[in-house]
Motif scaffolding. Structure first.
Motif, PDB file in Angstrom:
ATOM      1  N   PHE A 160     108.491  11.949 -47.420  1.00  0.00           N
ATOM      2  CA  PHE A 160     109.768  12.341 -46.636  1.00  0.00           C
ATOM      3  C   PHE A 160     109.455  13.365 -45.636  1.00  0.00           C
ATOM      4  O   PHE A 160     110.254  14.085 -45.093  1.00  0.00           O
ATOM      5  CB  PHE A 160     111.066  12.616 -47.382  1.00  0.00           C
ATOM      6  N   GLU A 174     115.212  12.147 -41.503  1.00  0.00           N
ATOM      7  CA  GLU A 174     115.904  11.876 -42.768  1.00  0.00           C
ATOM      8  C   GLU A 174     115.987  12.904 -43.696  1.00  0.00           C
ATOM      9  O   GLU A 174     117.032  12.940 -44.440  1.00  0.00           O
ATOM     10  CB  GLU A 174     115.244  10.572 -43.340  1.00  0.00           C
ATOM     11  N   LEU A 175     114.890  13.592 -43.813  1.00  0.00           N
ATOM     12  CA  LEU A 175     114.990  14.801 -44.678  1.00  0.00           C
ATOM     13  C   LEU A 175     116.162  15.874 -44.450  1.00  0.00           C
ATOM     14  O   LEU A 175     116.843  16.304 -45.061  1.00  0.00           O
ATOM     15  CB  LEU A 175     113.621  15.176 -45.001  1.00  0.00           C
ATOM     16  N   ASP A 212     118.685  15.405 -42.488  1.00  0.00           N
ATOM     17  CA  ASP A 212     120.082  14.812 -42.668  1.00  0.00           C
ATOM     18  C   ASP A 212     120.410  14.984 -44.024  1.00  0.00           C
ATOM     19  O   ASP A 212     121.654  15.335 -44.372  1.00  0.00           O
ATOM     20  CB  ASP A 212     120.054  13.269 -42.230  1.00  0.00           C
ATOM     21  N   ASP A 213     119.683  14.513 -44.803  1.00  0.00           N
ATOM     22  CA  ASP A 213     119.889  14.447 -46.381  1.00  0.00           C
ATOM     23  C   ASP A 213     120.330  16.028 -47.093  1.00  0.00           C
ATOM     24  O   ASP A 213     120.975  15.986 -48.054  1.00  0.00           O
ATOM     25  CB  ASP A 213     118.733  13.771 -46.961  1.00  0.00           C
ATOM     26  N   GLU A 252     116.677  25.601 -50.319  1.00  0.00           N
ATOM     27  CA  GLU A 252     117.924  25.195 -50.697  1.00  0.00           C
ATOM     28  C   GLU A 252     118.802  25.300 -49.347  1.00  0.00           C
ATOM     29  O   GLU A 252     118.745  26.188 -48.423  1.00  0.00           O
ATOM     30  CB  GLU A 252     118.578  27.093 -51.395  1.00  0.00           C
ATOM     31  N   LYS A 306     123.319  20.765 -48.649  1.00  0.00           N
ATOM     32  CA  LYS A 306     123.848  19.697 -49.575  1.00  0.00           C
ATOM     33  C   LYS A 306     122.873  19.610 -50.772  1.00  0.00           C
ATOM     34  O   LYS A 306     123.254  18.804 -51.860  1.00  0.00           O
ATOM     35  CB  LYS A 306     123.607  18.314 -48.746  1.00  0.00           C
ATOM     36  N   THR A 307     121.940  20.131 -50.865  1.00  0.00           N
ATOM     37  CA  THR A 307     120.791  19.854 -52.038  1.00  0.00           C
ATOM     38  C   THR A 307     119.800  20.990 -52.013  1.00  0.00           C
ATOM     39  O   THR A 307     119.640  21.878 -51.330  1.00  0.00           O
ATOM     40  CB  THR A 307     120.240  18.504 -51.958  1.00  0.00           C
ATOM     41  N   VAL A 308     119.422  21.260 -53.313  1.00  0.00           N
ATOM     42  CA  VAL A 308     118.297  21.909 -53.578  1.00  0.00           C
ATOM     43  C   VAL A 308     117.166  21.172 -53.782  1.00  0.00           C
ATOM     44  O   VAL A 308     117.146  20.264 -54.447  1.00  0.00           O
ATOM     45  CB  VAL A 308     118.327  22.972 -54.744  1.00  0.00           C
ATOM     46  N   LEU A 309     116.022  21.609 -53.159  1.00  0.00           N
ATOM     47  CA  LEU A 309     114.851  20.553 -53.070  1.00  0.00           C
ATOM     48  C   LEU A 309     113.574  21.354 -53.358  1.00  0.00           C
ATOM     49  O   LEU A 309     113.344  22.200 -52.497  1.00  0.00           O
ATOM     50  CB  LEU A 309     114.954  19.666 -51.902  1.00  0.00           C
TER      51      LEU A 309
END
Lengths: 110, 263
Positions: free
Chosen positions: A7, A24-25, A27-28, A53, A56-59
């Motif tokens: 991604f 995409e990443l 947006d996600d 962080e 919408k998410t922690v990645l």
């Protein structure tokens, strides 16, 4: 030449491979609020390269290639929202050297 | 020896006294055990990760041991595999006496902090005891940042019948729905938990339906990813792990039966 894996985008210029965010990443995960790079310079493919962080998410993001991290986007540490930018100059993550070109060529074209 | 009601009274009093305006929460007379239990649960849910007295732990552990075991406890021997090393079981994951149960956590990893909220993270922490939040807090303090989706952390399970809890954070699905990234994150949840279980030398792991509750992952797609990831992992690493798919709703039972039994 530009490729994609995990991604992320990877752009090759001479012997330096710049890894950056894909739309995409972006947006996600939403607006990025915190960025922390790993300290290790030598990374294998799929090793963690940074933690994000976002709203919408922690990645955890993983290296698309084996290589040596020669530069990190330190500006993004103090200004994390740069990683939401559409420009590669702003949303890049790391620059890799010592990459096996054959491994790069096998990645999916972007 | 204290009976369960005496223990609850003590625990509630302790939790109210450590809160600045705890007495306001005490409301009117609590008469039934159910009312007392709900207050106790809510107070534990909102309690910060801070030290607690030995007497509290002792009383809480006595209460929870009795309360948790006052139900039918299920072991792997009680179940029949639906496929090699794979089991399907419908019920409350906190009644499973297996090596590890998987908790669908959030990225703070401290357990649900909403009083009496009806989610798996809440009931696992409630029935494990306040020590679980303290253990998670220690992990998070050492890590120094929030827990990323798709990873796994192991703790003791304290008063639960299982030996360990493996905590994993699933992908949150918003109005734009499932994306390839989120599908991969869900698969990572399963593979990270399996890998951790193998590293710890465990025999059995029970998965809840990760991300399908509060995190809105569509149930059918989640089950497909769960089963595919587990099967690929077991065969790729020649793992000997026994894997229980634990479902709670009738809907998930049907979905898993269709994918595992009637295929």
């Amino acid at each position: 030449m530009k490729k994609r894996a995990n991604f992320l985008f990877i752009e090759k210029q001479d012997d330096v491979y710049t890894v950056s965010m894909t739309p995409e990443l972006q947006d996600d995960i939403g607006t990025v609020g915190f960025v922390e790079f790993v300290d290790e310079d030598n990374v294998k493919k799929d090793d963690p390269i940074l933690n994000l962080e976002a709203s919408k998410t922690v990645l955890e993001a993983y290296s698309p290639l084996t290589g040596k991290i020669v530069e990190r986007n330190d500006k993004a540490v103090s200004e994390p929202a740069l990683l939401n930018s559409a420009k590669t100059e702003e949303n890049w993550l790391i620059k890799l050297s010592d990459v096996d070109e054959a491994e790069f060529n096998q990645l999916e074209d972007a | 020896m204290l009976n369960q009601e005496d223990r609850l009274d003590y625990l509630i009093r302790y939790l109210l006294e450590e809160k600045p305006n705890g007495q306001e929460l005490a409301q009117s007379e609590l008469n039934s055990m159910d009312e007392k239990f709900e207050l106790f649960r809510g107070l534990c849910n909102v309690r910060e990760a801070k030290l607690v007295s030995d007497e509290f732990i002792e009383t809480q552990d006595a209460f929870l041991t009795e309360w948790n075991h006052d139900r039918k406890i299920t072991r792997l021997d009680d179940l029949q595999p639906v496929q090699s090393q794979i089991y399907l079981w419908k019920g409350d994951i906190t009644t499973l006496a297996v090596d590890a149960i998987v908790n669908a956590a959030n990225s703070r990893l401290l357990g649900c902090t909403q009083a009496n909220h009806d989610c798996i993270d809440n009931i696992i922490h409630t029935r494990a005891g306040v020590q679980l939040r303290l253990a998670c807090d220690e992990i998070m303090t050492e890590q120094g940042r929030m827990e990323a989706a798709g990873k796994a952390k192991l703790t003791d399970s304290y008063n639960l019948p299982s030996s360990y809890v493996i905590h994993t954070v699933g992908p949150f699905i918003d109005e734009r729905g499932v994306s390839p990234i989120k599908e991969q994150l869900l698969a990572s949840c399963y593979s990270s938990c399996l890998k951790l279980a193998d590293e710890q030398g465990l025999d059995t792991i029970a998965f809840c339906c990760i991300a399908t509750g509060e995190f809105n992952f569509p149930n059918e797609r989640a089950a497909e990813i769960a089963i595919q990831t587990v099967k690929e992992y077991l065969s790729k690493y020649k793992s000997k792990l026994n894997v229980i798919f634990n479902v709670f709703s009738e809907e998930d039972l049907t979905i898993y039966e269709n994918l595992l039994v009637n295929e």
